[in-house]
Scaffold this motif. Structure first.
Motif, PDB file in Angstrom:
ATOM      1  N   ASP A 149       7.664  24.510  27.473  1.00 42.61           N
ATOM      2  CA  ASP A 149       8.438  25.139  26.402  1.00 42.61           C
ATOM      3  C   ASP A 149       9.929  25.077  26.692  1.00 42.61           C
ATOM      4  OD1 ASP A 149       7.602  26.859  28.530  1.00 42.61           O
ATOM      5  OD2 ASP A 149       8.154  28.628  27.359  1.00 42.61           O
ATOM      6  N   LYS A 150      10.297  25.144  27.952  1.00 39.41           N
ATOM      7  CA  LYS A 150      11.710  25.052  28.353  1.00 39.41           C
ATOM      8  C   LYS A 150      12.157  23.589  28.478  1.00 39.41           C
ATOM      9  CE  LYS A 150      11.886  29.526  29.028  1.00 39.41           C
ATOM     10  NZ  LYS A 150      11.799  30.252  27.789  1.00 39.41           N
ATOM     11  N   GLN A 151      11.259  22.730  28.926  1.00 44.15           N
ATOM     12  CA  GLN A 151      11.579  21.314  29.107  1.00 44.15           C
ATOM     13  C   GLN A 151      11.794  20.610  27.772  1.00 44.15           C
ATOM     14  OE1 GLN A 151      12.020  19.991  32.164  1.00 44.15           O
ATOM     15  NE2 GLN A 151      12.698  18.074  31.238  1.00 44.15           N
ATOM     16  N   SER A 152      11.012  21.003  26.769  1.00 45.01           N
ATOM     17  CA  SER A 152      11.085  20.369  25.439  1.00 45.01           C
ATOM     18  C   SER A 152      11.256  21.457  24.379  1.00 45.01           C
ATOM     19  CB  SER A 152       9.820  19.558  25.171  1.00 45.01           C
ATOM     20  OG  SER A 152       9.596  18.615  26.201  1.00 45.01           O
ATOM     21  N   PRO A 153      12.427  22.084  24.346  1.00 45.45           N
ATOM     22  CA  PRO A 153      12.606  23.239  23.466  1.00 45.45           C
ATOM     23  C   PRO A 153      12.462  22.914  21.976  1.00 45.45           C
ATOM     24  CG  PRO A 153      14.690  22.616  24.465  1.00 45.45           C
ATOM     25  CD  PRO A 153      13.624  21.806  25.136  1.00 45.45           C
ATOM     26  N   ALA A 154      12.802  21.733  21.553  1.00 47.09           N
ATOM     27  CA  ALA A 154      12.675  21.403  20.127  1.00 47.09           C
ATOM     28  C   ALA A 154      11.208  21.422  19.701  1.00 47.09           C
ATOM     29  CB  ALA A 154      13.303  20.039  19.833  1.00 47.09           C
ATOM     30  N   ALA A 155      10.344  20.889  20.542  1.00 45.58           N
ATOM     31  CA  ALA A 155       8.910  20.905  20.227  1.00 45.58           C
ATOM     32  C   ALA A 155       8.380  22.337  20.232  1.00 45.58           C
ATOM     33  CB  ALA A 155       8.136  20.042  21.225  1.00 45.58           C
ATOM     34  N   TYR A 156       8.789  23.121  21.209  1.00 47.83           N
ATOM     35  CA  TYR A 156       8.335  24.513  21.281  1.00 47.83           C
ATOM     36  C   TYR A 156       8.852  25.313  20.085  1.00 47.83           C
ATOM     37  CZ  TYR A 156       7.214  29.126  23.013  1.00 47.83           C
ATOM     38  OH  TYR A 156       6.710  30.398  23.133  1.00 47.83           O
ATOM     39  N   ASP A 157      10.114  25.101  19.721  1.00 43.10           N
ATOM     40  CA  ASP A 157      10.671  25.811  18.567  1.00 43.10           C
ATOM     41  C   ASP A 157       9.892  25.471  17.295  1.00 43.10           C
ATOM     42  OD1 ASP A 157      12.555  26.973  20.209  1.00 43.10           O
ATOM     43  OD2 ASP A 157      14.197  25.654  19.581  1.00 43.10           O
ATOM     44  N   ALA A 158       9.447  24.225  17.160  1.00 44.36           N
ATOM     45  CA  ALA A 158       8.640  23.833  16.001  1.00 44.36           C
ATOM     46  C   ALA A 158       7.308  24.585  16.005  1.00 44.36           C
ATOM     47  CB  ALA A 158       8.404  22.328  15.994  1.00 44.36           C
ATOM     48  N   LEU A 159       6.716  24.767  17.187  1.00 43.49           N
ATOM     49  CA  LEU A 159       5.472  25.523  17.297  1.00 43.49           C
ATOM     50  C   LEU A 159       5.703  26.992  16.926  1.00 43.49           C
ATOM     51  CD1 LEU A 159       2.484  25.655  18.002  1.00 43.49           C
ATOM     52  CD2 LEU A 159       3.146  25.886  20.414  1.00 43.49           C
ATOM     53  N   VAL A 160       6.809  27.549  17.356  1.00 41.20           N
ATOM     54  CA  VAL A 160       7.147  28.939  17.014  1.00 41.20           C
ATOM     55  C   VAL A 160       7.322  29.067  15.505  1.00 41.20           C
ATOM     56  CG1 VAL A 160       8.921  30.744  17.223  1.00 41.20           C
ATOM     57  CG2 VAL A 160       8.117  29.523  19.265  1.00 41.20           C
ATOM     58  N   ARG A 161       8.015  28.126  14.886  1.00 41.36           N
ATOM     59  CA  ARG A 161       8.193  28.174  13.426  1.00 41.36           C
ATOM     60  C   ARG A 161       6.854  28.047  12.710  1.00 41.36           C
ATOM     61  NH1 ARG A 161      12.406  24.961  14.878  1.00 41.36           N
ATOM     62  NH2 ARG A 161      11.467  23.073  13.985  1.00 41.36           N
ATOM     63  N   THR A 162       5.972  27.212  13.237  1.00 44.02           N
ATOM     64  CA  THR A 162       4.629  27.097  12.661  1.00 44.02           C
ATOM     65  C   THR A 162       3.903  28.429  12.758  1.00 44.02           C
ATOM     66  OG1 THR A 162       4.503  24.750  13.186  1.00 44.02           O
ATOM     67  CG2 THR A 162       2.411  25.891  12.840  1.00 44.02           C
ATOM     68  N   SER A 163       3.983  29.065  13.907  1.00 41.40           N
ATOM     69  CA  SER A 163       3.340  30.360  14.101  1.00 41.40           C
ATOM     70  C   SER A 163       3.890  31.403  13.137  1.00 41.40           C
ATOM     71  CB  SER A 163       3.521  30.818  15.549  1.00 41.40           C
ATOM     72  OG  SER A 163       2.952  32.084  15.740  1.00 41.40           O
ATOM     73  N   GLU A 164       5.195  31.403  12.934  1.00 44.84           N
ATOM     74  CA  GLU A 164       5.795  32.345  11.985  1.00 44.84           C
ATOM     75  C   GLU A 164       5.284  32.093  10.570  1.00 44.84           C
ATOM     76  OE1 GLU A 164       9.911  31.558  12.800  1.00 44.84           O
ATOM     77  OE2 GLU A 164       9.947  32.913  14.532  1.00 44.84           O
ATOM     78  N   ALA A 165       5.168  30.826  10.180  1.00 44.55           N
ATOM     79  CA  ALA A 165       4.640  30.481   8.858  1.00 44.55           C
ATOM     80  C   ALA A 165       3.179  30.924   8.728  1.00 44.55           C
ATOM     81  CB  ALA A 165       4.775  28.981   8.604  1.00 44.55           C
ATOM     82  N   VAL A 166       2.416  30.742   9.794  1.00 49.00           N
ATOM     83  CA  VAL A 166       1.009  31.133   9.782  1.00 49.00           C
ATOM     84  C   VAL A 166       0.875  32.648   9.668  1.00 49.00           C
ATOM     85  CG1 VAL A 166      -1.086  31.231  11.211  1.00 49.00           C
ATOM     86  CG2 VAL A 166       0.156  29.067  10.927  1.00 49.00           C
ATOM     87  N   ARG A 167       1.708  33.397  10.360  1.00 48.43           N
ATOM     88  CA  ARG A 167       1.660  34.860  10.255  1.00 48.43           C
ATOM     89  C   ARG A 167       1.960  35.314   8.826  1.00 48.43           C
ATOM     90  NH1 ARG A 167       0.258  36.863  14.866  1.00 48.43           N
ATOM     91  NH2 ARG A 167       0.946  35.955  16.816  1.00 48.43           N
ATOM     92  N   LYS A 168       2.889  34.626   8.150  1.00 45.78           N
ATOM     93  CA  LYS A 168       3.179  34.952   6.751  1.00 45.78           C
ATOM     94  C   LYS A 168       1.984  34.614   5.874  1.00 45.78           C
ATOM     95  CE  LYS A 168       6.437  34.290   2.955  1.00 45.78           C
ATOM     96  NZ  LYS A 168       5.450  34.787   2.058  1.00 45.78           N
ATOM     97  N   VAL A 169       1.374  33.456   6.093  1.00 47.83           N
ATOM     98  CA  VAL A 169       0.172  33.072   5.350  1.00 47.83           C
ATOM     99  C   VAL A 169      -0.921  34.126   5.541  1.00 47.83           C
ATOM    100  CG1 VAL A 169      -1.736  31.389   5.322  1.00 47.83           C
ATOM    101  CG2 VAL A 169       0.640  30.598   5.263  1.00 47.83           C
ATOM    102  N   ALA A 170      -1.097  34.581   6.774  1.00 46.07           N
ATOM    103  CA  ALA A 170      -2.118  35.596   7.062  1.00 46.07           C
ATOM    104  C   ALA A 170      -1.806  36.898   6.332  1.00 46.07           C
ATOM    105  CB  ALA A 170      -2.219  35.829   8.572  1.00 46.07           C
TER     106      ALA A 170
ATOM    107  N   TRP B 175      -6.011  29.009  10.737  1.00 46.83           N
ATOM    108  CA  TRP B 175      -4.651  28.653  11.158  1.00 46.83           C
ATOM    109  C   TRP B 175      -4.162  29.524  12.313  1.00 46.83           C
ATOM    110  CZ3 TRP B 175      -2.015  24.483  10.982  1.00 46.83           C
ATOM    111  CH2 TRP B 175      -2.193  23.574   9.942  1.00 46.83           C
ATOM    112  N   VAL B 176      -4.496  30.820  12.285  1.00 44.71           N
ATOM    113  CA  VAL B 176      -4.120  31.692  13.406  1.00 44.71           C
ATOM    114  C   VAL B 176      -4.773  31.177  14.687  1.00 44.71           C
ATOM    115  CG1 VAL B 176      -4.345  34.029  14.390  1.00 44.71           C
ATOM    116  CG2 VAL B 176      -3.690  33.740  11.982  1.00 44.71           C
ATOM    117  N   ALA B 177      -6.051  30.822  14.611  1.00 44.63           N
ATOM    118  CA  ALA B 177      -6.759  30.306  15.791  1.00 44.63           C
ATOM    119  C   ALA B 177      -6.172  28.981  16.255  1.00 44.63           C
ATOM    120  CB  ALA B 177      -8.255  30.161  15.490  1.00 44.63           C
TER     121      ALA B 177
END
Length: 160
Positions: A16-37, A137-139
């Protein structure tokens, strides 16, 4: 940042620290999924139960630590958290929670098509299409975070 587990000769990269852009994309996906939920009517407590159950199955100590604390903040009880690994053997979970947990387990063990069919059939009886999609999606997202933490060996440090 790197991590070395006790007894391990292999130094791990915190991906997550080595490739922050990829991790940030995963975080944004998680935020979108929480809204969907939330939009589908899955309360935050159920989302945390899914996160915890998947993390139990994957053996992700870091995510178990994070999501236990989050579940407690939602008002989840220590009794239900304590028996979550054996949710099928209790009467503490609602039919909707049971259906969502079964979907989460089927998503995590994706090769078990029989479990998928059983979980999906049960979910169809008590969850809407939007809730089924949201639970899956949460899973999916917590499975991804589990891989990040497990392969990075994110530590769980004692609380003070």
């Amino acid at each position: 940042m790197t991590s070395t587990a006790p007894g391990s000769a292999t130094r791990r990269i915190f991906i997550d620290k080595q490739s922050p852009a990829a991790y940030d994309a995963l975080v944004r996906t998680s935020e979108a999924v929480r809204k969907v939920a939330a939009d589908a009517g899955l309360d935050r407590s159920l989302v945390e139960l899914i996160d915890l159950r998947v993390s139990q199955l994957n053996g992700c100590a870091y995510c178990l630590h994070v999501h236990t604390r989050a579940a407690l903040r939602t008002g989840e009880t220590t009794q239900r958290l304590g028996v979550l690994a054996a949710w099928r053997d209790t009467e503490l979970f609602t039919p909707a929670e049971r259906a969502a947990l079964a979907l989460a387990e089927a998503t995590t063990a994706a090769a078990d098509t029989a479990a998928q069919e059983t979980a999906y059939a049960a979910a169809r009886e008590v969850l809407t299409d939007d809730q089924i999609s949201a639970a899956i999606w949460v899973a999916v997202t917590i499975n991804a975070f589990n891989r990040v933490s497990i392969l990075s060996r994110h530590p769980v440090r004692p609380e003070r």
